[in-house]
Design a protein around this motif. Sequence first.
Motif, PDB file in Angstrom:
ATOM      1  N   TYR A  35      33.703 -26.492  -3.417  1.00  0.00           N
ATOM      2  CA  TYR A  35      34.685 -27.383  -4.015  1.00  0.00           C
ATOM      3  C   TYR A  35      33.939 -28.237  -5.029  1.00  0.00           C
ATOM      4  O   TYR A  35      32.714 -28.393  -4.953  1.00  0.00           O
ATOM      5  CB  TYR A  35      35.300 -28.308  -2.956  1.00  0.00           C
ATOM      6  N   GLN A  37      34.263 -32.132  -7.306  1.00  0.00           N
ATOM      7  CA  GLN A  37      34.971 -33.398  -7.491  1.00  0.00           C
ATOM      8  C   GLN A  37      34.414 -34.060  -8.739  1.00  0.00           C
ATOM      9  O   GLN A  37      33.272 -34.539  -8.754  1.00  0.00           O
ATOM     10  CB  GLN A  37      34.778 -34.301  -6.268  1.00  0.00           C
ATOM     11  N   VAL A  43      39.308 -33.816  -4.984  1.00  0.00           N
ATOM     12  CA  VAL A  43      38.478 -32.663  -4.667  1.00  0.00           C
ATOM     13  C   VAL A  43      39.261 -31.392  -4.991  1.00  0.00           C
ATOM     14  O   VAL A  43      40.423 -31.264  -4.601  1.00  0.00           O
ATOM     15  CB  VAL A  43      38.089 -32.686  -3.180  1.00  0.00           C
ATOM     16  N   PHE A  45      39.350 -27.067  -5.062  1.00  0.00           N
ATOM     17  CA  PHE A  45      38.819 -25.815  -4.524  1.00  0.00           C
ATOM     18  C   PHE A  45      38.303 -24.928  -5.656  1.00  0.00           C
ATOM     19  O   PHE A  45      38.950 -24.793  -6.705  1.00  0.00           O
ATOM     20  CB  PHE A  45      39.925 -25.101  -3.762  1.00  0.00           C
ATOM     21  N   MET A  89      30.528 -33.551  -8.830  1.00  0.00           N
ATOM     22  CA  MET A  89      29.880 -33.380  -7.531  1.00  0.00           C
ATOM     23  C   MET A  89      30.377 -32.051  -6.966  1.00  0.00           C
ATOM     24  O   MET A  89      31.593 -31.814  -6.946  1.00  0.00           O
ATOM     25  CB  MET A  89      30.264 -34.530  -6.602  1.00  0.00           C
ATOM     26  N   PHE A  91      30.571 -29.648  -3.735  1.00  0.00           N
ATOM     27  CA  PHE A  91      30.461 -29.647  -2.282  1.00  0.00           C
ATOM     28  C   PHE A  91      30.545 -28.224  -1.752  1.00  0.00           C
ATOM     29  O   PHE A  91      31.436 -27.466  -2.129  1.00  0.00           O
ATOM     30  CB  PHE A  91      31.595 -30.444  -1.638  1.00  0.00           C
ATOM     31  N   GLN A 102      36.924 -27.176   8.109  1.00  0.00           N
ATOM     32  CA  GLN A 102      35.864 -26.969   7.128  1.00  0.00           C
ATOM     33  C   GLN A 102      34.963 -28.205   7.147  1.00  0.00           C
ATOM     34  O   GLN A 102      35.432 -29.331   6.974  1.00  0.00           O
ATOM     35  CB  GLN A 102      36.465 -26.768   5.735  1.00  0.00           C
ATOM     36  N   PHE A 104      31.876 -30.251   5.446  1.00  0.00           N
ATOM     37  CA  PHE A 104      31.347 -30.387   4.102  1.00  0.00           C
ATOM     38  C   PHE A 104      29.884 -30.824   4.111  1.00  0.00           C
ATOM     39  O   PHE A 104      29.466 -31.630   4.944  1.00  0.00           O
ATOM     40  CB  PHE A 104      32.176 -31.402   3.305  1.00  0.00           C
ATOM     41  N   GLY A 105      29.133 -30.318   3.145  1.00  0.00           N
ATOM     42  CA  GLY A 105      27.773 -30.773   2.929  1.00  0.00           C
ATOM     43  C   GLY A 105      27.758 -32.066   2.140  1.00  0.00           C
ATOM     44  O   GLY A 105      28.810 -32.559   1.719  1.00  0.00           O
ATOM     45  N   PRO A 106      26.562 -32.615   1.905  1.00  0.00           N
ATOM     46  CA  PRO A 106      26.449 -33.918   1.234  1.00  0.00           C
ATOM     47  C   PRO A 106      26.724 -33.862  -0.267  1.00  0.00           C
ATOM     48  O   PRO A 106      26.888 -34.902  -0.895  1.00  0.00           O
ATOM     49  CB  PRO A 106      24.994 -34.324   1.486  1.00  0.00           C
ATOM     50  N   GLY A 107      26.747 -32.655  -0.833  1.00  0.00           N
ATOM     51  CA  GLY A 107      27.072 -32.528  -2.250  1.00  0.00           C
ATOM     52  C   GLY A 107      25.855 -32.476  -3.150  1.00  0.00           C
ATOM     53  O   GLY A 107      24.783 -32.971  -2.809  1.00  0.00           O
ATOM     54  N   ARG A 109      25.163 -33.533  -7.100  1.00  0.00           N
ATOM     55  CA  ARG A 109      25.724 -34.132  -8.326  1.00  0.00           C
ATOM     56  C   ARG A 109      25.120 -33.411  -9.511  1.00  0.00           C
ATOM     57  O   ARG A 109      23.905 -33.451  -9.721  1.00  0.00           O
ATOM     58  CB  ARG A 109      25.414 -35.625  -8.398  1.00  0.00           C
TER      59      ARG A 109
END
Lengths: 113, 114
Positions: A35, A37, A43, A45, A89, A91, A102, A104-107, A109
């Motif tokens: 995903y 953002q 956010v 997909f 960002m 994810f 689902q 989510f990971g920390p992302g 940037r």
Amino acid sequence: EPEVTQTPSHQVTQMGQEVILRCVPISNHLYFYWYRQILGQKVEFLVSFYNNEISEKSEIFDDQFSVERPDGSNFTLKIRSTKLEDSAMYFCASSAGTTDTQYFGPGTRLTVL
Amino acid sequence: ELKVEQNPLFLSMQEGKNYTIYCNYSTTSDRLYWYRQDPGKSLESLFVLLSNGAVKQEGRLMASLDTKARLSTLHITAAVHDLSATYFCAVDPFMDTGRRALTFGSGTRLQVQP
């Protein structure tokens, strides 16, 4: 507690360059997602992946994007020729099954200059 | 196209007060998620609501789902500063589209003032 991890946490690149974002999903999960953002927005997909192939993708996921599971643990998102509007960002998420939450990971940037 | 609308988009409230965040969606769905996001951080799963009439509570937060009205609520009881974050609802459109890609609302930025 198992968690999704992502590297790098921040990537700065020049427009037109290729970037690869990396994710390690939770180890017994079978479904993987990306995903994105854009700053201050919702956010969105991008793509889902199961059994070594893409199962769904959005309109955003055009030919510039690709995903791969190169080994038993990593899941990568490649952007072939980055544009300014790819700054966001990103994810990664994973789930045990299609009906499961689902996580989510920390992302990562991504900043495209 | 699936639409997910949250309101309010921004909520400033005092500690100790109660408030409700609303999430309306436009498709048939029996699965809705609430996530919390702190600034610059990832999305933390709060609740998964799996059927009509589902209600879940964790601490000062309670979420409910009315699939007939296509509405979910996140109720905050006696808010504390630690609840300050952005809250997203996300709809699983599988019943309508056969797809599992979550569609997120715009988020509600909650600020709890001491």
